[in-house]
Scaffold this active site. Sequence first.
Site, PDB file in Angstrom:
ATOM      1  N   LYS A 117      43.407  42.101  24.052  1.00 29.35           N
ATOM      2  CA  LYS A 117      44.008  40.640  23.476  1.00 29.35           C
ATOM      3  C   LYS A 117      44.726  40.912  22.124  1.00 29.35           C
ATOM      4  O   LYS A 117      44.599  41.931  21.459  1.00 29.35           O
ATOM      5  CB  LYS A 117      42.524  39.637  23.048  1.00 29.35           C
ATOM      6  CG  LYS A 117      41.556  40.621  21.955  1.00 29.35           C
ATOM      7  CD  LYS A 117      40.256  39.606  22.078  1.00 29.35           C
ATOM      8  CE  LYS A 117      39.309  40.347  20.809  1.00 29.35           C
ATOM      9  NZ  LYS A 117      37.982  39.692  21.041  1.00 29.35           N
ATOM     10  N   MET A 119      57.628  40.665  -0.328  1.00 27.45           N
ATOM     11  CA  MET A 119      57.671  40.513   0.847  1.00 27.45           C
ATOM     12  C   MET A 119      57.860  41.389   1.768  1.00 27.45           C
ATOM     13  O   MET A 119      57.479  41.726   2.861  1.00 27.45           O
ATOM     14  CB  MET A 119      58.830  39.249   1.240  1.00 27.45           C
ATOM     15  CG  MET A 119      58.539  38.718   2.721  1.00 27.45           C
ATOM     16  SD  MET A 119      60.024  37.439   2.949  1.00 27.45           S
ATOM     17  CE  MET A 119      59.276  36.125   1.987  1.00 27.45           C
ATOM     18  N   TYR A 124      57.144  41.301  -9.667  1.00 24.02           N
ATOM     19  CA  TYR A 124      57.383  39.958  -9.838  1.00 24.02           C
ATOM     20  C   TYR A 124      56.208  39.491 -10.828  1.00 24.02           C
ATOM     21  O   TYR A 124      55.036  40.075 -10.710  1.00 24.02           O
ATOM     22  CB  TYR A 124      56.780  38.789  -8.533  1.00 24.02           C
ATOM     23  CG  TYR A 124      58.065  38.835  -7.591  1.00 24.02           C
ATOM     24  CD1 TYR A 124      59.082  38.201  -8.032  1.00 24.02           C
ATOM     25  CD2 TYR A 124      58.049  39.275  -6.474  1.00 24.02           C
ATOM     26  CE1 TYR A 124      60.311  37.837  -7.171  1.00 24.02           C
ATOM     27  CE2 TYR A 124      59.231  39.189  -5.352  1.00 24.02           C
ATOM     28  CZ  TYR A 124      60.132  38.431  -6.090  1.00 24.02           C
ATOM     29  OH  TYR A 124      61.283  38.193  -5.119  1.00 24.02           O
TER      30      TYR A 124
HETATM   31  C1  LIG Z   1      36.981  40.991  20.921  1.00 27.15           C
HETATM   32  C2  LIG Z   1      36.064  40.538  21.939  1.00 27.15           C
HETATM   33  C3  LIG Z   1      35.284  41.848  22.441  1.00 27.15           C
HETATM   34  C4  LIG Z   1      35.493  43.238  21.821  1.00 27.15           C
HETATM   35  O1  LIG Z   1      34.810  43.598  20.619  1.00 27.15           O
HETATM   36  P1  LIG Z   1      34.979  44.929  20.057  1.00 27.15           P
HETATM   37  O2  LIG Z   1      34.207  44.772  18.669  1.00 27.15           O
HETATM   38  O3  LIG Z   1      36.632  44.977  19.609  1.00 27.15           O
HETATM   39  O4  LIG Z   1      34.633  45.947  20.736  1.00 27.15           O
HETATM   40  C5  LIG Z   1      34.291  41.888  23.322  1.00 27.15           C
HETATM   41  N1  LIG Z   1      33.841  40.563  23.866  1.00 27.15           N
HETATM   42  C6  LIG Z   1      34.502  39.332  23.447  1.00 27.15           C
HETATM   43  C7  LIG Z   1      34.142  38.310  24.027  1.00 27.15           C
HETATM   44  C8  LIG Z   1      35.493  39.427  22.436  1.00 27.15           C
HETATM   45  O5  LIG Z   1      35.880  38.300  22.007  1.00 27.15           O
END
Ligand SMILES: *Cc1c(COP(=O)(O)O)cnc(C)c1O
Length: 823
Positions: free
Chosen positions: A496, A770, A721
């Site tokens: 993800k 930035m 800045y």
């Molecule tokens: C992101 C996520 C993981 C992975 O977690 P880590 O701590 O990065 O291993 C596992 N299960 C779910 C449901 C997640 O959202």
Amino acid sequence: MYLIEEITTIIEAQKVEIQAPQSVIQSLQIDSRKIQHAAEAIFIALKARRDGHNYLKDAYQAGVRNFIVSDRLVKTAEFPDANFLWVQDGLAALQKLAAFQRSQYAGKVIAITGSNGKTIVKEWLYELLAKEYKIQRSPKSYNSQIGVALSLWQLSNDFPLAIIEAGISQEGEMQKLADMIQPTVGILTAIGVAHRAGFPSKIAKIKEKLLLFEQVETLIYPKKYIPTELTPQIPHTFTWDEGESSQADLQVLASSAQAAQATTSKSDNSTALTLRYKGEILNFEIPFTDHASLENVLTCISLLLYLAYSPATIQARISKLKPVEMRLQLKKGVRNCSIIDDSYSNDLAALKIALDFLQQQNQHPLKTLILSDIPDFSVAEQSSLRKINSLLAHYDLHRVLLIGPAFHAYSSQLTFEHVLFEDTAAFIAALPELAFTNETILLKGARNFHFESISKVLTAKSHDTVLEINLNAIESNLNSYKAIIPKGVKMMAMVKAFSYGSGSYEIANILQFNKVDYLAVAFVDEGVDLRQAGITLPIMVMSPDENTFESLVSNQLEPEIYSFRILKSFIQFLKAQQITDFPIHIKVDTGMHRLGFMPEEIEALCALLKDAEQVKVQSSFSHLAAASDLTHRTFTLGQIAKFDRFTQELQAEIGYPIIKHIAATSGIVNWPSATFDMVRLGIGLYGVELDAADFHLQEASVLKTNVTQIKYLEPTETVGYGRMGKLARPSKIATVKIGYADGYSRKFGNGVGKMLIHGQLVPTVGNICMDMCMLDVTDITLQEEDEVIVFPDLIQAAKDIDTIPYELLVNISQRVKRVYFYE
Ligand SMILES: *Cc1c(COP(=O)(O)O)cnc(C)c1O
């Protein structure tokens, strides 16, 4: 080539089953995914992190008929016409074969070891000596127990000199390498100061390294790294060291960097070396200024002097040395191409590694190889022609573009389709007609063909801040976790948020190649991107919504179902489409209180699921709220127990087996009772070590930028800045090309953030802008354009601004170019 009978004798097989006594063996295979020349191959089942016995079938299907195994229970009846040899230990058998091959080799073997610089010295010596010697060398940095064996297996008497690299990570390994390599000449590069796991002390580490050299005729080494009491007792040694009083054969009297003027480019930098050898003063100018390169060059000079090369020749050749990039790079190219840039060296072994990597890429429909002549490889010989023809026939290539006179001359005998170019310039001139679009292009060229000029034209432009991703580290981290989960437990890899910031299909390709069972993304779009890039693994989507059901289903993405609302509307949708048995994943909320059915909803859920033929429950899962914090032990055990009860009942009610999973990275390490049928690996895959496990993760990504300008300021001045950067002393300030738009948070301003330049930490000064920020570099030596590591310690950096490494990683903006390395 060896007869199967000879192999049996060499490895001292304990038991044999020979169905095909006429078999001849030419190649050793240990990875069923990369089998070649199957008819003349023997597959050795190694019990490393993955057990090779699980892949015997795959190897057999690829055409292999000869096997070395250690497992007594292999059912040979399932492998008609195959030969099986049993040994105690597959790796030992591989090493015996390598040692035997070495003993048949009549040439000289130079063996190189050391904590750093092995690969560079090997490559440089190859270039420095190429004029006088036909040399074969370890491919890439193949220097492990397996890598050395495979390198030695390639030894051929057509090449009178071999250069072999040896690397160890713990005590007891070097003797095995020494027995195999049987070196004639030894070279020790540098010994690192860091105390390495695997060795009780630094002395133990040095002693272990020296074991490689017990039988050599000559040893070349930097004296300063070996304490006097460990001085090697070898007939001939050749040492170098700093200072006149050093008693070394080669004394470094002075070295001074000749920093370029601000107006000339950095590549003009060089170092003047004054050396004393046999009472004479020698002056060299070498094309590097960094310390590590100086040491490596001194080691090379030592060998050349030992071989009686004249200082003039040495100077001429040293001037041509360039930094070595042994890893291939995957980058974004122009017109939606992916470029695999591997233009440093070109030999058959390295070509095969690069072609295997090309094969793993699924993101474009077409694959193209641009290949230069291969040095030391005479196309005029029938055996060479046969090798190249059979190698290229093995891969599914859309087009093969060959550059160089040797290929040109033997074009008619190449059995694969190809287009020829006289030289690199001719190729570049033809680029407009070649019209590369939407293809993966492998650039594989020998040094003197200067493929970097092709790479420049084909690679998309970008600014200098890059995120370098080490795909080997991801592979290695994956295998480390695989090794600690029980056999049969599946692996879901979390990709993800652009794989935690590190990439999309680039990461998925390597995970698919390594056969993980599942991928998980947050949103349907992310899954669609992976499908469009040719990823075929099952993919779970954690936050589906009604508007995306259409593309979810048409892309075979499997939704997480967390509420009655989403379940009912999904069933409705499937009904309208007349789809049945669509895989779904039931999320249960055991205490995280984010998404999921509550445990007490189990009855209503089962009632609904039992009648719904539209869906099939593929898995059921939950998420631990505090897996990394052992103070919440009771709570976590309660979550695991609730999950167990819920899934048992769900499975009993719906009447078929489902995959159950609750552990993410921290869960895998801290809660062995939570592994169930599958684990979901996230942050650990990317090398961030949040829990103390008994293995070391490899850092998967490094964010780099560089110095744009250096200024000298009086204490009366301020920086940035709001004039927030106040100076306490006359200061040297460096501006670097990274700012909050790149993901370097404003919270790192005013000294909170620290970056690394030439191994030294330097703080930020003033507010972060930035696109840029400023560093106080008063205490270090540096030049404009020098490299800067933005997060020398990701976990510490996260702490410094009160966040977690996850956030730093995913915030690295998409305008930061990603470059992938693989070796
Ligand atoms: C992101 C996520 C993981 C992975 O977690 P880590 O701590 O990065 O291993 C596992 N299960 C779910 C449901 C997640 O959202």
